[in-house]
Design a protein around this motif. Structure first.
Motif, PDB file in Angstrom:
ATOM      1  N   ALA A  45      -5.347  11.185   3.274  1.00 55.03           N
ATOM      2  CA  ALA A  45      -4.756  10.690   4.851  1.00 55.03           C
ATOM      3  C   ALA A  45      -4.944   9.139   4.525  1.00 55.03           C
ATOM      4  O   ALA A  45      -6.141   8.610   4.786  1.00 55.03           O
ATOM      5  N   VAL A  46      -3.774   8.370   4.210  1.00 54.89           N
ATOM      6  CA  VAL A  46      -3.876   6.977   4.161  1.00 54.89           C
ATOM      7  C   VAL A  46      -3.465   6.168   5.306  1.00 54.89           C
ATOM      8  O   VAL A  46      -2.199   6.367   5.685  1.00 54.89           O
ATOM      9  N   SER A  47      -4.148   5.156   5.835  1.00 56.23           N
ATOM     10  CA  SER A  47      -3.645   4.200   6.837  1.00 56.23           C
ATOM     11  C   SER A  47      -3.943   2.922   6.088  1.00 56.23           C
ATOM     12  O   SER A  47      -4.946   2.525   5.404  1.00 56.23           O
ATOM     13  N   GLY A  48      -3.383   1.877   6.526  1.00 60.99           N
ATOM     14  CA  GLY A  48      -3.420   0.443   6.316  1.00 60.99           C
ATOM     15  C   GLY A  48      -3.195   0.197   4.898  1.00 60.99           C
ATOM     16  O   GLY A  48      -2.571   1.012   3.997  1.00 60.99           O
ATOM     17  N   TRP A  49      -4.118  -0.516   4.188  1.00 56.69           N
ATOM     18  CA  TRP A  49      -3.915  -1.005   2.808  1.00 56.69           C
ATOM     19  C   TRP A  49      -4.377   0.066   1.729  1.00 56.69           C
ATOM     20  O   TRP A  49      -5.801   0.491   2.069  1.00 56.69           O
ATOM     21  N   CYS A  50      -3.707   0.354   0.834  1.00 58.69           N
ATOM     22  CA  CYS A  50      -4.331   1.095  -0.369  1.00 58.69           C
ATOM     23  C   CYS A  50      -3.863   0.511  -1.589  1.00 58.69           C
ATOM     24  O   CYS A  50      -2.851   0.555  -1.881  1.00 58.69           O
ATOM     25  N   ILE A  51      -4.924  -0.178  -2.147  1.00 57.28           N
ATOM     26  CA  ILE A  51      -4.571  -1.120  -3.493  1.00 57.28           C
ATOM     27  C   ILE A  51      -5.399  -0.928  -4.455  1.00 57.28           C
ATOM     28  O   ILE A  51      -6.687  -0.374  -4.750  1.00 57.28           O
ATOM     29  N   GLY A  52      -4.802  -0.904  -5.545  1.00 60.30           N
ATOM     30  CA  GLY A  52      -5.472  -0.829  -6.707  1.00 60.30           C
ATOM     31  C   GLY A  52      -6.168   0.510  -6.874  1.00 60.30           C
ATOM     32  O   GLY A  52      -5.733   1.284  -7.162  1.00 60.30           O
ATOM     33  N   PHE A  70       4.404  -3.420 -13.076  1.00 62.04           N
ATOM     34  CA  PHE A  70       5.076  -4.205 -13.784  1.00 62.04           C
ATOM     35  C   PHE A  70       5.005  -5.679 -12.889  1.00 62.04           C
ATOM     36  O   PHE A  70       4.638  -6.784 -13.121  1.00 62.04           O
ATOM     37  N   THR A  71       5.350  -5.447 -11.587  1.00 62.09           N
ATOM     38  CA  THR A  71       5.312  -6.417 -10.514  1.00 62.09           C
ATOM     39  C   THR A  71       4.034  -6.539  -9.684  1.00 62.09           C
ATOM     40  O   THR A  71       3.666  -7.550  -9.200  1.00 62.09           O
ATOM     41  N   GLY A  72       3.245  -5.411  -9.672  1.00 61.30           N
ATOM     42  CA  GLY A  72       2.329  -5.486  -8.572  1.00 61.30           C
ATOM     43  C   GLY A  72       2.591  -5.791  -7.013  1.00 61.30           C
ATOM     44  O   GLY A  72       1.913  -6.228  -6.399  1.00 61.30           O
ATOM     45  N   ARG A  73       3.819  -5.564  -6.982  1.00 63.69           N
ATOM     46  CA  ARG A  73       4.184  -5.535  -5.502  1.00 63.69           C
ATOM     47  C   ARG A  73       3.675  -4.607  -4.556  1.00 63.69           C
ATOM     48  O   ARG A  73       3.327  -3.425  -4.737  1.00 63.69           O
ATOM     49  N   ASP A  74       3.704  -4.924  -3.207  1.00 62.94           N
ATOM     50  CA  ASP A  74       3.320  -4.191  -2.204  1.00 62.94           C
ATOM     51  C   ASP A  74       4.502  -3.199  -1.611  1.00 62.94           C
ATOM     52  O   ASP A  74       5.485  -3.684  -1.712  1.00 62.94           O
ATOM     53  N   ILE A  75       4.290  -1.946  -1.334  1.00 57.99           N
ATOM     54  CA  ILE A  75       5.243  -1.292  -0.734  1.00 57.99           C
ATOM     55  C   ILE A  75       5.009  -0.467   0.385  1.00 57.99           C
ATOM     56  O   ILE A  75       3.626  -0.372   0.682  1.00 57.99           O
ATOM     57  N   ASP A  76       5.943  -0.319   1.439  1.00 59.73           N
ATOM     58  CA  ASP A  76       5.415   0.261   2.618  1.00 59.73           C
ATOM     59  C   ASP A  76       5.323   1.564   2.605  1.00 59.73           C
ATOM     60  O   ASP A  76       5.872   2.153   1.862  1.00 59.73           O
ATOM     61  N   ALA A  77       5.078   2.541   3.870  1.00 60.54           N
ATOM     62  CA  ALA A  77       5.065   3.797   3.884  1.00 60.54           C
ATOM     63  C   ALA A  77       6.375   4.255   3.734  1.00 60.54           C
ATOM     64  O   ALA A  77       6.620   5.469   2.983  1.00 60.54           O
ATOM     65  N   ALA A  78       7.532   3.728   4.328  1.00 61.06           N
ATOM     66  CA  ALA A  78       8.866   4.314   4.267  1.00 61.06           C
ATOM     67  C   ALA A  78       9.196   4.293   2.563  1.00 61.06           C
ATOM     68  O   ALA A  78       9.615   5.379   2.177  1.00 61.06           O
ATOM     69  N   ARG A  79       9.020   3.143   2.028  1.00 66.58           N
ATOM     70  CA  ARG A  79       9.067   3.272   0.452  1.00 66.58           C
ATOM     71  C   ARG A  79       8.563   4.399  -0.154  1.00 66.58           C
ATOM     72  O   ARG A  79       9.019   5.115  -1.073  1.00 66.58           O
ATOM     73  N   PHE A  99       0.848   0.315  -0.132  1.00 64.18           N
ATOM     74  CA  PHE A  99       0.540   0.594  -1.307  1.00 64.18           C
ATOM     75  C   PHE A  99       0.686  -0.604  -2.392  1.00 64.18           C
ATOM     76  O   PHE A  99       1.781  -1.158  -2.314  1.00 64.18           O
ATOM     77  N   SER A 100      -0.265  -0.694  -3.363  1.00 66.32           N
ATOM     78  CA  SER A 100       0.115  -1.589  -4.293  1.00 66.32           C
ATOM     79  C   SER A 100      -0.835  -1.483  -5.620  1.00 66.32           C
ATOM     80  O   SER A 100      -2.089  -1.303  -5.472  1.00 66.32           O
ATOM     81  N   VAL A 101      -0.085  -1.327  -6.726  1.00 67.38           N
ATOM     82  CA  VAL A 101      -0.668  -1.307  -8.021  1.00 67.38           C
ATOM     83  C   VAL A 101      -0.870  -2.563  -8.650  1.00 67.38           C
ATOM     84  O   VAL A 101      -0.077  -3.090  -9.351  1.00 67.38           O
ATOM     85  N   ARG A 102      -1.959  -3.050  -8.159  1.00 64.76           N
ATOM     86  CA  ARG A 102      -1.922  -4.567  -7.749  1.00 64.76           C
ATOM     87  C   ARG A 102      -2.831  -5.300  -9.581  1.00 64.76           C
ATOM     88  O   ARG A 102      -2.618  -6.567  -9.391  1.00 64.76           O
ATOM     89  N   GLU A 103      -3.043  -4.415 -10.307  1.00 60.04           N
ATOM     90  CA  GLU A 103      -4.080  -4.989 -11.147  1.00 60.04           C
ATOM     91  C   GLU A 103      -3.358  -5.705 -12.032  1.00 60.04           C
ATOM     92  O   GLU A 103      -4.129  -6.804 -12.622  1.00 60.04           O
TER      93      GLU A 103
END
Length: 283
Positions: free
Chosen positions: A125-132, A185-194, A152-156
């Protein structure tokens, strides 16, 4: 048979996680203690202990995994973890330190793997930031739900690291290769809708209270079914996936043990400490 009292004793005096029970559902909450539930040494030591203990407990049939406060997790706690890795990340590190770093990477991989390996279904159950590292952990869960404010972000890649704790291996089967490559590849952030659109999360709820209530309801629905059959379903669904994941994790751990130390990594760490944009040179 596992002694329930011994299992309960294993879950006392935790620094980074809290475990609570309601019927046949266990709830595991990330506590930090660093800001945003960042994952430091206590977390990596305690995560496998908690999930293996819950796996051994016959009274637990489903697990909810969530974060305390406004965020699920900011990911790896760099200030807490990097000092212990200085020997490994030196530019002139030879075979000895690199072999130790390989073992360290695999230790962290096994910590995340304990979430995937538990026979009990795990609902994040995820709220707020979930990074790396946060994404690594929820990718090891069976089902992911989010509140509308989740990001969410695969930010490495932003800190000159090839993600090596499971996102690159597990997310392909969850969101598909194209979406995974874009995020990695981008490390970009996405929101819950995406995240919902690409299948990273099953459903999005208005706020943190709503997503946690939904996760608990789903866990109880699962827990009402025959437990050994549920565990059998998870085992059958996971067999081919986890074989592929294991091969990928072994490869990336060897790759990072060989190639992670770089001038770009040093620049990323320095920029992080100085709160500025890094200047990468491919060195």
């Amino acid at each position: 048979m596992t002694d329930p009292a011994a299992t309960a004793e294993n879950l006392q005096n935790l620094a980074s996680l809290k475990v609570e029970r309601a019927g046949h559902v266990a709830e595991v909450t990330l506590l930090g203690p660093s800001k945003g539930n960042a994952m430091g040494p206590d977390f990596w030591r305690e995560l496998p202990l908690v999930f293996r203990s819950l796996d051994d407990d016959p009274d637990v049939r489903a697990i909810v995994l969530t974060g305390s406060g406004a965020h699920f997790s900011y990911g790896l706690d760099l200030p807490a973890m990097l000092p212990g890795w200085s020997e490994y990340l030196a530019g002139d590190a030879q075979a000895g330190p690199r072999t130790k770093f390989l073992a360290e990477i695999r230790r962290l991989q096994e910590s995340v793997g304990a979430v995937a390996a538990t026979r009990k279904p795990v609902i994040a159950a995820v709220s707020g930031w979930c990074i790396g590292g946060g994404v690594d952990v929820i990718a090891a869960a069976d089902i992911r739900l989010a509140s509308a404010d989740a990001k969410f972000s695969v930010r490495e890649v932003k800190v000159a690291i090839v993600a090596d704790l499971g996102s690159l291996q597990r997310l392909a089967g969850i969101i598909g290769e194209g979406h995974l490559r874009e995020l990695a590849f981008t490390g970009r952030d996405i929101d819950a809708a995406r995240a919902e659109k690409i299948g990273l999360v099953n459903d999005v709820y208005p706020d943190q209270d709503a997503v946690l209530a939904a996760a608990r309801e789903l866990a109880n629905e699962i827990a009402a079914n025959p437990p050994l059959v549920v565990q059998g379903v998870k085992d059958v669904l996971s067999v081919s996936t986890e074989q592929r994941v294991e091969a990928g994790l072994r490869y990336v751990s060897a790759w990072n043990a060989a190639f992670l130390p770089s001038k770009d990594l040093g620049e990323a760490v320095q920029a992080f400490m100085e709160r500025r944009a890094p200047q990468f040179r491919g060195e």
